[in-house]
Scaffold this motif. Structure first.
Motif, PDB file in Angstrom:
ATOM      1  N   PHE A   1      43.990  30.291 -11.221  1.00  0.00           N
ATOM      2  CA  PHE A   1      44.310  30.380 -12.669  1.00  0.00           C
ATOM      3  C   PHE A   1      45.403  29.436 -13.200  1.00  0.00           C
ATOM      4  O   PHE A   1      46.444  29.617 -12.203  1.00  0.00           O
ATOM      5  N   GLY A   2      45.362  28.492 -13.903  1.00  0.00           N
ATOM      6  CA  GLY A   2      46.202  27.605 -14.302  1.00  0.00           C
ATOM      7  C   GLY A   2      46.661  27.640 -15.779  1.00  0.00           C
ATOM      8  O   GLY A   2      46.001  28.290 -16.721  1.00  0.00           O
ATOM      9  N   THR A   3      47.575  27.074 -16.399  1.00  0.00           N
ATOM     10  CA  THR A   3      48.191  27.247 -17.694  1.00  0.00           C
ATOM     11  C   THR A   3      47.045  26.252 -18.555  1.00  0.00           C
ATOM     12  O   THR A   3      46.917  26.865 -19.773  1.00  0.00           O
ATOM     13  N   ASN A   4      46.445  25.257 -18.133  1.00  0.00           N
ATOM     14  CA  ASN A   4      45.241  24.827 -18.926  1.00  0.00           C
ATOM     15  C   ASN A   4      44.007  24.822 -18.862  1.00  0.00           C
ATOM     16  O   ASN A   4      43.155  24.799 -19.488  1.00  0.00           O
ATOM     17  N   GLY A   5      43.704  25.607 -17.428  1.00  0.00           N
ATOM     18  CA  GLY A   5      42.347  26.055 -17.210  1.00  0.00           C
ATOM     19  C   GLY A   5      42.488  26.665 -16.055  1.00  0.00           C
ATOM     20  O   GLY A   5      43.247  26.749 -15.174  1.00  0.00           O
ATOM     21  N   GLY A   6      41.142  27.350 -15.736  1.00  0.00           N
ATOM     22  CA  GLY A   6      40.940  28.101 -14.355  1.00  0.00           C
ATOM     23  C   GLY A   6      39.641  27.254 -13.864  1.00  0.00           C
ATOM     24  O   GLY A   6      39.164  26.586 -14.517  1.00  0.00           O
ATOM     25  N   ALA A   7      39.529  27.889 -12.605  1.00  0.00           N
ATOM     26  CA  ALA A   7      38.501  27.063 -11.636  1.00  0.00           C
ATOM     27  C   ALA A   7      38.021  28.424 -10.793  1.00  0.00           C
ATOM     28  O   ALA A   7      38.541  29.058 -10.162  1.00  0.00           O
ATOM     29  N   VAL A   8      36.430  28.382 -10.537  1.00  0.00           N
ATOM     30  CA  VAL A   8      35.999  28.948  -9.407  1.00  0.00           C
ATOM     31  C   VAL A   8      35.329  27.762  -8.415  1.00  0.00           C
ATOM     32  O   VAL A   8      34.902  27.007  -8.984  1.00  0.00           O
ATOM     33  N   TYR A   9      35.595  28.146  -7.131  1.00  0.00           N
ATOM     34  CA  TYR A   9      35.512  27.167  -6.206  1.00  0.00           C
ATOM     35  C   TYR A   9      33.905  26.973  -5.932  1.00  0.00           C
ATOM     36  O   TYR A   9      33.673  25.977  -5.803  1.00  0.00           O
ATOM     37  N   LYS A  10      33.010  28.011  -5.920  1.00  0.00           N
ATOM     38  CA  LYS A  10      31.738  27.928  -5.395  1.00  0.00           C
ATOM     39  C   LYS A  10      30.873  28.805  -5.969  1.00  0.00           C
ATOM     40  O   LYS A  10      30.920  30.083  -5.815  1.00  0.00           O
ATOM     41  N   PRO A  11      29.809  28.460  -6.768  1.00  0.00           N
ATOM     42  CA  PRO A  11      29.684  26.946  -7.436  1.00  0.00           C
ATOM     43  C   PRO A  11      30.758  26.762  -8.359  1.00  0.00           C
ATOM     44  O   PRO A  11      31.070  27.551  -9.030  1.00  0.00           O
ATOM     45  N   LEU A  12      31.288  25.568  -8.139  1.00  0.00           N
ATOM     46  CA  LEU A  12      32.369  24.934  -9.007  1.00  0.00           C
ATOM     47  C   LEU A  12      32.286  25.043 -10.545  1.00  0.00           C
ATOM     48  O   LEU A  12      31.067  24.736 -10.902  1.00  0.00           O
ATOM     49  N   SER A  13      33.225  25.809 -11.132  1.00  0.00           N
ATOM     50  CA  SER A  13      33.039  25.951 -12.422  1.00  0.00           C
ATOM     51  C   SER A  13      34.388  25.766 -13.132  1.00  0.00           C
ATOM     52  O   SER A  13      35.378  26.386 -12.345  1.00  0.00           O
TER      53      SER A  13
ATOM     54  N   SER B   1      39.700  23.169 -29.165  1.00  0.00           N
ATOM     55  CA  SER B   1      39.741  24.339 -29.961  1.00  0.00           C
ATOM     56  C   SER B   1      38.948  25.550 -29.569  1.00  0.00           C
ATOM     57  O   SER B   1      38.952  26.626 -30.245  1.00  0.00           O
ATOM     58  N   GLU B   2      37.763  25.344 -28.649  1.00  0.00           N
ATOM     59  CA  GLU B   2      36.865  26.215 -28.543  1.00  0.00           C
ATOM     60  C   GLU B   2      36.931  26.274 -27.026  1.00  0.00           C
ATOM     61  O   GLU B   2      37.006  25.356 -26.132  1.00  0.00           O
ATOM     62  N   LEU B   3      36.579  27.568 -26.432  1.00  0.00           N
ATOM     63  CA  LEU B   3      36.487  28.075 -24.909  1.00  0.00           C
ATOM     64  C   LEU B   3      35.243  27.252 -24.246  1.00  0.00           C
ATOM     65  O   LEU B   3      34.216  27.550 -24.900  1.00  0.00           O
ATOM     66  N   ALA B   4      35.706  26.578 -23.356  1.00  0.00           N
ATOM     67  CA  ALA B   4      34.670  25.886 -22.682  1.00  0.00           C
ATOM     68  C   ALA B   4      34.547  26.190 -21.311  1.00  0.00           C
ATOM     69  O   ALA B   4      35.504  26.153 -20.676  1.00  0.00           O
ATOM     70  N   ASN B   5      33.166  26.398 -20.755  1.00  0.00           N
ATOM     71  CA  ASN B   5      32.773  26.408 -19.246  1.00  0.00           C
ATOM     72  C   ASN B   5      31.964  25.105 -18.905  1.00  0.00           C
ATOM     73  O   ASN B   5      31.397  24.531 -19.504  1.00  0.00           O
ATOM     74  N   ILE B   6      32.715  24.778 -17.667  1.00  0.00           N
ATOM     75  CA  ILE B   6      32.256  23.288 -17.162  1.00  0.00           C
ATOM     76  C   ILE B   6      31.744  23.817 -15.807  1.00  0.00           C
ATOM     77  O   ILE B   6      31.923  24.163 -14.996  1.00  0.00           O
ATOM     78  N   ASP B   7      30.242  23.243 -15.810  1.00  0.00           N
ATOM     79  CA  ASP B   7      29.512  23.430 -14.354  1.00  0.00           C
ATOM     80  C   ASP B   7      29.217  21.734 -13.839  1.00  0.00           C
ATOM     81  O   ASP B   7      28.876  21.029 -14.694  1.00  0.00           O
ATOM     82  N   PHE B   8      28.884  21.837 -12.451  1.00  0.00           N
ATOM     83  CA  PHE B   8      28.898  20.504 -12.105  1.00  0.00           C
ATOM     84  C   PHE B   8      27.276  20.602 -11.071  1.00  0.00           C
ATOM     85  O   PHE B   8      27.293  20.985 -10.069  1.00  0.00           O
ATOM     86  N   PRO B   9      26.203  20.412 -11.725  1.00  0.00           N
ATOM     87  CA  PRO B   9      24.819  20.734 -11.324  1.00  0.00           C
ATOM     88  C   PRO B   9      24.522  19.870 -10.282  1.00  0.00           C
ATOM     89  O   PRO B   9      23.436  20.236  -9.529  1.00  0.00           O
ATOM     90  N   HIS B  10      25.128  18.885 -10.001  1.00  0.00           N
ATOM     91  CA  HIS B  10      24.670  17.843  -8.837  1.00  0.00           C
ATOM     92  C   HIS B  10      25.592  17.545  -7.912  1.00  0.00           C
ATOM     93  O   HIS B  10      25.617  16.457  -7.306  1.00  0.00           O
ATOM     94  N   ILE B  11      26.421  18.577  -7.622  1.00  0.00           N
ATOM     95  CA  ILE B  11      27.068  18.403  -6.257  1.00  0.00           C
ATOM     96  C   ILE B  11      26.375  18.573  -4.946  1.00  0.00           C
ATOM     97  O   ILE B  11      25.803  19.298  -5.137  1.00  0.00           O
ATOM     98  N   GLU B  12      26.470  17.458  -4.209  1.00  0.00           N
ATOM     99  CA  GLU B  12      25.496  17.404  -3.093  1.00  0.00           C
ATOM    100  C   GLU B  12      26.383  18.173  -2.043  1.00  0.00           C
ATOM    101  O   GLU B  12      27.749  17.805  -1.670  1.00  0.00           O
ATOM    102  N   GLU B  13      25.814  18.856  -0.834  1.00  0.00           N
ATOM    103  CA  GLU B  13      26.432  18.985   0.164  1.00  0.00           C
ATOM    104  C   GLU B  13      26.760  18.075   1.048  1.00  0.00           C
ATOM    105  O   GLU B  13      26.504  16.875   1.052  1.00  0.00           O
ATOM    106  N   ALA B  14      27.933  18.072   1.575  1.00  0.00           N
ATOM    107  CA  ALA B  14      28.509  17.156   2.425  1.00  0.00           C
ATOM    108  C   ALA B  14      28.870  17.466   3.886  1.00  0.00           C
ATOM    109  O   ALA B  14      28.680  18.611   4.301  1.00  0.00           O
ATOM    110  N   ASP B  15      28.604  16.727   4.910  1.00  0.00           N
ATOM    111  CA  ASP B  15      28.756  16.954   6.178  1.00  0.00           C
ATOM    112  C   ASP B  15      30.489  17.079   6.370  1.00  0.00           C
ATOM    113  O   ASP B  15      31.303  16.105   6.667  1.00  0.00           O
ATOM    114  N   ILE B  16      30.948  18.342   6.300  1.00  0.00           N
ATOM    115  CA  ILE B  16      32.426  18.416   5.959  1.00  0.00           C
ATOM    116  C   ILE B  16      33.215  18.178   7.376  1.00  0.00           C
ATOM    117  O   ILE B  16      34.299  17.956   7.526  1.00  0.00           O
ATOM    118  N   GLN B  17      32.284  18.643   8.527  1.00  0.00           N
ATOM    119  CA  GLN B  17      32.995  18.284   9.947  1.00  0.00           C
ATOM    120  C   GLN B  17      33.192  16.731   9.933  1.00  0.00           C
ATOM    121  O   GLN B  17      34.330  16.273  10.501  1.00  0.00           O
TER     122      GLN B  17
END
Lengths: 341, 341, 341, 341, 341, 341
Positions: A266-278, A285-301
């Motif tokens: 929760f931030g002063t300009n916006g909030g975020a959910v980590y997974k799935p990222l929004s 001046s309107e409330l907006a929700n942003i999704d990222f439909p094409h985030i690809e899995e990464a080899d995080i190790q």
């Protein structure tokens, strides 16, 4: 850059499936020269499987012999992170250590201090930092999309996920339960979002009702009679700048979802959910929700191993470093202290 | 039972829309005899609309006159709960007071003490207790379906729900913001699930970034320049028996949902979500989720007024009583104290 | 500002339900003084219903009498837009005319020219411009979120929406079918996004198969035997700067949805869908979709009437003005010409 | 029937993965005898992999030698379709050529004329014709379910699908971009529904904004600096019988879906969407939607190869023949001409 | 046609809400002249409310007096259908009787016979026949879309729908429970699909466990102590031509849905589900599902009253006639007989 | 326990894929010594594949030779179940026989009688009993959650699932169609819920319209000309204690779903649906639906083979035993008898 020599300490699943494949894929930067496991045959077998020249059952022999490394990767049980890291640093090696950093705040601080003295890199394998979602949240934070972040809910919850294998329920080996094994991952992400400050106030509670009662297991069947750790931990962390984190971790909890591994930021300009990222903000001046439909899995190790090697080579890197590890472990210790467990 | 005489103090929306209709529907038990409002015309108009015999602009006159009541219902701004309740009790009336109980722990304690001395009922209109969902959770708790409840997450969150009317953002009148106005409702439910213990440890943080910055309003447009209260409050409450509550309340928060008013209850035998009500437990050694597809909406104001009248008549009742109100207010004060606000 | 006097010409549904209520709601700026309808009784009845002082069956009498207005609102059938607008302008009135502007490009041009000469406002009631979605798309365009817009798909399609009432299928009165009645609305929005350029190339086709065949009506039952207009129109418009619009309008079409009224806007930095409003762009090098979950319905007639009055008072306004109406009508004529209908 | 001898020209992915496996599966009708690729080693390797007797790097040697075929399958880059097809026909071979037919209308016409002269089959691998959905739409059209088809929307759109490999962005090799590579597939289906008429009016626009700007790639990363073709093409085709097609093709477009490959077919008795196949019509005077829940995926390359062989054997076949290919290429050329690209 | 005079017998909800409004809406064909109710005041009040000239408490007086009708509509409790119908027929009136026809097969047969003798229309208000879904299924059946129908599952099930009012649980007044009150509606539709044959084999079971046990009521609270009828009935009907019906009716059943009122019709060419109407067949050798997204709700009481009046006027009509009513009642009796209840 | 020797009779898919793998997985309890198939080569090949010592084409030789077993598993066509089971029992073997038990009630009774005489286990492979869902329903029944079960709807329906291979449509080999092949599975479960009573009343109908007409096949293409069995069967079974079952089985039926294999169980305290398992009951006076989101797939063949072996070893077991098989077959015969097929 010369190819760095790597030794693996610990011959379990995480060495075999995570670290060795990642290191192998980076053959232009590193070469695995040794593997060391308490059980000689296990070391031997892994060495053969992955074509590693030397296998040891005593680390001291390794440092004294041909298989002497530049880098040591520690994949042992939690209680051995500290002695092997100290030994490796004293042998002038960089150290890439599995999480959690150690069993206590004191151990992790001592490890960080020795690394500083020796001028070596000590880092921890908190690889969720490398997920594309977290990378993007951080980028959004840096670009101001979120403004100042002031509260984070950090959850790593499982409904019935007490592992039915390994030492996960043994306190002297693991040092703790859901917090030590799961919570540190999500807490690390939350702390990163708050510049890894040390909280000045902590209240926490831990529980072991379900672990000791037994029940349906979704990750194998555990033994309630030898369950010694917390199955759930809830904590509130307050920071000097009035930021706060609400942390929840569980091996077992009577909840609906099978698991819930997430951050709500929760931030002063916006909030975020980590997974799935929004993201949640205002646009025009309107409330907006942003999704990222094409985030690809990464080899995080792989990405985290690269981050570690970059640090070893003196490059900028987002690896969890020795100082961060010490802070993380200190918070874990304070949480347990507050919970009286 | 004789018909009890009721006076309404406060002539706003909540008197007109909630309390008076509920009392009117209970004409076999009560009769509204007086209405008292600072503005005489307002009192007069409401009295006419609802056919109430007497209208006053000074409560003292009411107690001295024909409209003298047995019961006083206080529907004023928060800062007047205390003086009107004290006055009513001193005039030997039962008191049904809107939430929150008062502006401070001291006020609420003093009110409870006087009620005890006078042998009168003092109770608070925390009407979420009367929802069929909460009734059913409590029944399940009593029947052991949930076992011992050890952690509760209690949320009363709005994304952009700072009311654009009334005094909601004025600290001296309201005594606080999201916690005082919204959080007390859900905290009351959580405390009920833990037998209304007093927590021994509290850490909390409050914020006012969004309220002071302004933005899109979903409940009218508020004025950021006169915003004096917290727009969000996060707290962790730990109880002597090691139970805990994680409380979140907000007027404004950069979250996805428009609002999130819920309890997550975690017990040793089962868990529950308040709305829509679901239980999570084991049946026949399998994990089971239980839904209640036919719970009907109830008139919770009517049910809470009945609960209050039952208490006045000495019957068992689940109304929020004077002692509970004092504990609730004490926790609210401690949360603000911990948050330094 | 003095209160402007308004006359309504045309006594049908659109006067009664749309224009008169909007004007009445703006009583601080306008006063409806006259209503004029071919059928005297109809004029009389509407005048009584809305408390309008004067009712006429001949406009000329109105201009000559007490009910003489400053503003004329034309709510007649399409074929009367031109003569009443000319007459009103010649009587030095501002004119607020229902869409479409007229029956031909020539009429609309002549109307615009006369308005210019007279220094009066002539504007058209293309009220979709006032939807919050379109307002927000335009704001995003201005802020560069969409970059340069180069292609737009503009649809106003109905599966079986040939109105079973009025003159909608009569060519001499309406001047056309789906394009004239529905298409102009969405085309107006598309043209706004491209700065109301005049296309230099148009190819179009129109059809009347379903209208003439009859079938299930979703907006009443129409008579296929008197169906004289196009039931569907498809056109491609190419502009001097290489932008393009693909336009589709239908009263009846064998499609799945009951109706499809939408814009798809394609720009260099982002795309947009009009309703429900969504944006498609890149954020932090990832593809992002943006939704606006809290856009509220607006009273677009009221907002468009305000925009008209602002124009009359010389203020900046986003009303469809006389020049835009002339361009719109010219495009409509060229589409019919291209389609050979 | 005797077994026909086949030569493959072009040694890339499409030969290896599509044509050779299909031909191998038809071993009772054809035998692959030769493979010809500019790079000898590539030809050799493919021949070995698929057990093809002869490998060449010059087609002329093939026609002169042992590997002389009855049928030539052309799998080269677009700019080589024409020379290899002419050469094959002059060597009295049937030709099965990848799409698009050629780089220009002239080339495709010349190819068709030579095939006619030589009495040989020249056909194109437009294999979407073999999908069960298209087969069923055609059957419905033939049975009158759709009536007369008068308008078709034909889309082959990708949000960010500029291939990061091959020559797809090189104009001299490919002859064009999204239209040439993707659009021809869906245009071919649309033309089939209208009896492969030649349109008498075309207006089109093409764009290259996104291709030249760069961005997130969903089919690999492309190089914006060497991007020479159109990334999007929009066209309207009007036919002598007043039918029309609205065609949209893109490699990159700021749209919501990752891709949209579809036909919307509008007829006098019913409409259809291609995938998933649905029909929209009236049954018993009610509007009806028809779905086909059990359509199975087909091996469309195999079916198209069979269709080609049927044509070679003089049987009725729905293969895209030389005349259709010439019309298709002529339309493509006219679209580019209209778009000035 | 002359206006027919109608008398209503029975002054309850169904007269007031269903029959009288429908008859009033048909003022060009009928006029309600009398209303007759056991309680004089009730008759009087209804007469006043609906402006009906004559009110009686004894039907005999009605037939003897001014209010003598041409048509009698019987809206009484089930046990009075028979005596009032016989009386009306003997007074040479047409009869429109509420369902079920009577309490026994014998009564219904006798009623049909007397109607035949008298040459009067006797019909039953089984108004589900008038739903557009059933009309369309019948049309599809007639057009052969379904082929020969050979099995039907007919369900009228409620989870907890024992009415908490009226006489629904009183056996001597109602004659039965779920079958008599609900099942007859859906059985009537099923029989229509099989040309109202009489089955030659029936096996059935009835139950009253839930009705007698009590529980949560979704249609008011019923009294389990006075529950005398079946709460559930399951039957299999086999017809001479080997068609079959599987019938299920319940007031209360431990099922998921709140109610399930449906037909599944299985034919040789296609199947159908009644609500929402869907057809399942083959089109073009593929399995096809057909939906009807625009079926509108109809005023089925009005349509059924029209059907009755058409029958009275000798027109073709799909009203449930006297013979069908006799068959329906005979089946009901045989089901109860088979179930031993 | 000594290792029991097993012989497999029948060398088809079900032996190869189901029984042999399950037996192999139980190598600590059984050893497959022989395999017997009419076609010697088939027996030989399977023996080699699974490393089984002896292969025969005549069972008599097996019993006389080295491969003599303790247990015989019969995997032949239905018409051979009886002779091979009799022969095996006479050779003092336990018998594990595929379903259905036999071709007639007489055969199955005789088989059961001989097993009793011989003191050997005869059991049937009705393995749906081993699904975790059925296990849990039974547990709930035993614990009283469902109360007394009084009606069951048992469905094993396929829309177009006439197998295109094997003998499934040959009456003399299979003994019947959908009931014999599919219905017995679900009927077995239903009978288990009612303590395997014998019904005293049965009415049934069978059909073969679709099988004989041909059509789209979802399990391969069948030959309508050689279709001799029922494609659908509907029956109602009534039991002496007034319980009832409504049974539906089909190979082909014009329904929406591709298949519907389910039980709906109605009891006095609760109802259940088999798959996905749900319970419907009352909790705390509210209607409750219970789901089990974490039921895992089980290897039901393995579990049923274990159940059989347990029975052989004299342990309690839920295998379908000889007496149950005889009742099941008797019901099947009575259903066919009632249906006249």
């Amino acid at each position: 850059m010369p190819i760095l020599k790597v030794a693996i300490i610990g011959g379990g699943h995480i060495a075999d499936q995570n670290h060795i494949p990642a290191l192998k894929a980076l053959g232009d930067r590193v070469e695995i020269v040794s593997i060391c496991s308490r059980v000689k045959e296990k070391a031997r077998a892994l060495a053969d499987k992955h074509q590693i020249p030397f296998a040891y059952d005593k680390a001291a022999e390794m440092y004294a012999g041909e298989g002497r490394p530049d880098i040591v990767v520690i994949c042992t049980a939690n209680n051995l992170h500290y002695p092997f890291a100290i030994q490796a640093l004293e042998n002038d090696c960089h150290v890439f250590c599995e999480k959690p950093p150690a069993l206590s705040a004191e151990q992790a601080s001592e490890m960080a201090e020795l690394a500083r003295e020796k001028g070596k890199i000590l880092a921890y394998n908190l690889q969720l930092r490398q997920t594309p979602e977290f990378t993007l949240i951080k980028k959004c934070r840096e670009e101001g999309t979120l403004g100042r972040i002031y509260h984070i809910k950090a959850n790593y919850l499982r409904r019935r996920g007490i592992p039915g294998w390994g030492n996960f329920t043994n306190k002297s080996i693991q040092g703790g339960g859901a917090l030590m094994d799961l919570g540190v991952h999500i807490l690390d992400l939350a702390l990163e979002m708050l510049d890894y400050q040390m909280p000045d106030r902590i209240v926490a509670n831990t529980y072991d009702f379900l672990g000791k009662a037994g029940g349906k297991g979704l990750m194998g069947e555990w033994n309630p009679d030898s369950f010694e750790v917390e199955d759930a931990c809830f904590a509130h962390l307050s920071f000097p700048d009035n930021s706060s984190i609400s942390l929840s971790a569980s091996f077992a909890l009577n909840m609906k979802a099978e698991k819930d591994i997430n951050l709500e930021v929760f931030g002063t300009n916006g909030g975020a959910v980590y997974k799935p990222l929004s993201l949640f903000t205002e646009i025009g001046s309107e409330l907006a929700n942003i999704d990222f439909p094409h985030i690809e899995e990464a080899d995080i190790q792989l990405k985290n191993t690269i981050a570690f090697l970059d640090a070893c080579e003196g490059k900028h890197s987002n690896i969890a470093n020795a100082e961060q590890g010490a802070i993380l472990q200190k918070i874990v210790s304070k949480i347990y202290e507050s919970a009286g467990s």
